[in-house]
Scaffold this motif. Sequence first.
Motif, PDB file in Angstrom:
ATOM      1  N   ALA A 161      17.143   1.661  -7.612  1.00 41.72           N
ATOM      2  CA  ALA A 161      16.935   0.868  -6.398  1.00 41.72           C
ATOM      3  C   ALA A 161      15.463   0.809  -5.982  1.00 41.72           C
ATOM      4  CB  ALA A 161      17.770   1.441  -5.252  1.00 41.72           C
ATOM      5  N   LEU A 162      14.615   1.613  -6.632  1.00 45.92           N
ATOM      6  CA  LEU A 162      13.212   1.665  -6.241  1.00 45.92           C
ATOM      7  C   LEU A 162      12.498   0.338  -6.490  1.00 45.92           C
ATOM      8  CD1 LEU A 162      12.086   5.169  -7.575  1.00 45.92           C
ATOM      9  CD2 LEU A 162      12.507   4.503  -5.209  1.00 45.92           C
ATOM     10  N   GLY A 163      12.896  -0.340  -7.545  1.00 41.85           N
ATOM     11  CA  GLY A 163      12.251  -1.607  -7.871  1.00 41.85           C
ATOM     12  C   GLY A 163      10.859  -1.443  -8.447  1.00 41.85           C
ATOM     13  N   SER A 164      10.474  -0.249  -8.815  1.00 43.40           N
ATOM     14  CA  SER A 164       9.158  -0.001  -9.394  1.00 43.40           C
ATOM     15  C   SER A 164       9.312   0.845 -10.647  1.00 43.40           C
ATOM     16  CB  SER A 164       8.249   0.716  -8.392  1.00 43.40           C
ATOM     17  OG  SER A 164       7.054   1.152  -9.036  1.00 43.40           O
ATOM     18  N   GLU A 165       9.114   0.217 -11.779  1.00 44.36           N
ATOM     19  CA  GLU A 165       9.205   0.939 -13.046  1.00 44.36           C
ATOM     20  C   GLU A 165       8.139   2.024 -13.123  1.00 44.36           C
ATOM     21  OE1 GLU A 165       8.686  -0.176 -17.722  1.00 44.36           O
ATOM     22  OE2 GLU A 165       9.845  -1.568 -16.487  1.00 44.36           O
ATOM     23  N   GLU A 166       6.953   1.729 -12.582  1.00 43.85           N
ATOM     24  CA  GLU A 166       5.858   2.696 -12.615  1.00 43.85           C
ATOM     25  C   GLU A 166       6.197   3.939 -11.791  1.00 43.85           C
ATOM     26  OE1 GLU A 166       1.009   2.901 -12.029  1.00 43.85           O
ATOM     27  OE2 GLU A 166       2.116   1.264 -11.082  1.00 43.85           O
ATOM     28  N   LEU A 167       6.779   3.728 -10.606  1.00 44.99           N
ATOM     29  CA  LEU A 167       7.169   4.868  -9.773  1.00 44.99           C
ATOM     30  C   LEU A 167       8.266   5.676 -10.460  1.00 44.99           C
ATOM     31  CD1 LEU A 167       7.034   6.569  -7.238  1.00 44.99           C
ATOM     32  CD2 LEU A 167       8.535   4.907  -6.110  1.00 44.99           C
ATOM     33  N   ALA A 168       9.262   5.003 -11.004  1.00 42.23           N
ATOM     34  CA  ALA A 168      10.344   5.713 -11.694  1.00 42.23           C
ATOM     35  C   ALA A 168       9.794   6.531 -12.853  1.00 42.23           C
ATOM     36  CB  ALA A 168      11.398   4.717 -12.178  1.00 42.23           C
TER      37      ALA A 168
ATOM     38  N   LEU B 154      11.431  14.431  -5.020  1.00 45.41           N
ATOM     39  CA  LEU B 154      11.367  13.860  -6.376  1.00 45.41           C
ATOM     40  C   LEU B 154      12.770  13.664  -6.948  1.00 45.41           C
ATOM     41  CD1 LEU B 154       8.438  15.883  -7.988  1.00 45.41           C
ATOM     42  CD2 LEU B 154       8.418  13.465  -7.318  1.00 45.41           C
ATOM     43  N   VAL B 155      13.637  14.638  -6.725  1.00 43.26           N
ATOM     44  CA  VAL B 155      15.014  14.532  -7.216  1.00 43.26           C
ATOM     45  C   VAL B 155      15.714  13.355  -6.533  1.00 43.26           C
ATOM     46  CG1 VAL B 155      17.237  15.709  -7.443  1.00 43.26           C
ATOM     47  CG2 VAL B 155      15.105  17.007  -7.715  1.00 43.26           C
ATOM     48  N   MET B 156      15.484  13.199  -5.246  1.00 47.17           N
ATOM     49  CA  MET B 156      16.083  12.072  -4.525  1.00 47.17           C
ATOM     50  C   MET B 156      15.531  10.743  -5.031  1.00 47.17           C
ATOM     51  SD  MET B 156      16.285  13.778  -0.726  1.00 47.17           S
ATOM     52  CE  MET B 156      16.671  12.256   0.079  1.00 47.17           C
ATOM     53  N   LEU B 157      14.231  10.687  -5.315  1.00 50.23           N
ATOM     54  CA  LEU B 157      13.650   9.463  -5.878  1.00 50.23           C
ATOM     55  C   LEU B 157      14.260   9.161  -7.243  1.00 50.23           C
ATOM     56  CD1 LEU B 157       9.871   9.847  -4.953  1.00 50.23           C
ATOM     57  CD2 LEU B 157      11.420   8.016  -4.196  1.00 50.23           C
ATOM     58  N   LEU B 158      14.490  10.196  -8.049  1.00 55.50           N
ATOM     59  CA  LEU B 158      15.118   9.998  -9.357  1.00 55.50           C
ATOM     60  C   LEU B 158      16.525   9.434  -9.186  1.00 55.50           C
ATOM     61  CD1 LEU B 158      15.168  10.398 -12.468  1.00 55.50           C
ATOM     62  CD2 LEU B 158      16.114  12.665 -12.021  1.00 55.50           C
TER      63      LEU B 158
ATOM     64  N   LEU C 224       0.814  -1.215   0.000  1.00 54.36           N
ATOM     65  CA  LEU C 224       0.000   0.000   0.000  1.00 54.36           C
ATOM     66  C   LEU C 224       0.845   1.261   0.000  1.00 54.36           C
ATOM     67  CD1 LEU C 224      -2.969  -0.923   2.355  1.00 54.36           C
ATOM     68  CD2 LEU C 224      -2.952  -0.729  -0.128  1.00 54.36           C
ATOM     69  N   SER C 225       1.955   1.273   0.732  1.00 54.36           N
ATOM     70  CA  SER C 225       2.778   2.474   0.762  1.00 54.36           C
ATOM     71  C   SER C 225       3.407   2.728  -0.613  1.00 54.36           C
ATOM     72  CB  SER C 225       3.842   2.383   1.853  1.00 54.36           C
ATOM     73  OG  SER C 225       4.712   1.305   1.599  1.00 54.36           O
ATOM     74  N   GLY C 226       3.817   1.659  -1.303  1.00 50.92           N
ATOM     75  CA  GLY C 226       4.362   1.803  -2.662  1.00 50.92           C
ATOM     76  C   GLY C 226       3.302   2.290  -3.628  1.00 50.92           C
TER      77      GLY C 226
END
Length: 172
Positions: A46-53, A37-41, A3-5
């Motif tokens: 390492a996020l493991g989520s193509e959708e999030l990236a 957002l910059v940090m997530l980029l 859910l958090s993802g």
Amino acid sequence: ADLSGDLLVKLVRLLAHIAISPAAGPALSRHPSVEALVMLLEGSEALGSEELALNVVSALTNLSYYDVREGVMWDGRGRIAEGLAPMLFQDNDEAVLEAARAFGNLSRNAETRAAMHTTRVDEAMVLLLDHTSPPVVAAVAGVLVNLSADRRCAGTIVHTDGIGALMDTVER
């Protein structure tokens, strides 16, 4: 399901949509929390989520549209360009397209063009002229128009046979 993802994906997608609005986008691009957002980029592999990236790249693309010369988007444009570079070589055409669109926006700035040259993104753009997706090629052509205004990048375009690649693209 995580859910958090899922929630993070939805929230970032919402930011990307809000950033499209000329009434909200410029203010959002100056907001300090854009740093997240910059940090997530920067950590997208390492996020493991193509959708999030992809949503992160879309949000940054939309925010980079505005020529706001202050705030996280302005101060972090070099970091953003560096974080976007690996996206140009993804198997996902949508990710490549979003990254190319972001570089189209970011390459309007001379300092960012210099960073793109240093990190060889200008060479990558020449290579992407051969991409099979017409929208990607169109976005790359826009980036190359901006890069050609910079002497160093224009030299790279010539020395990497960018003219030949461009002519091949025209002939297709």
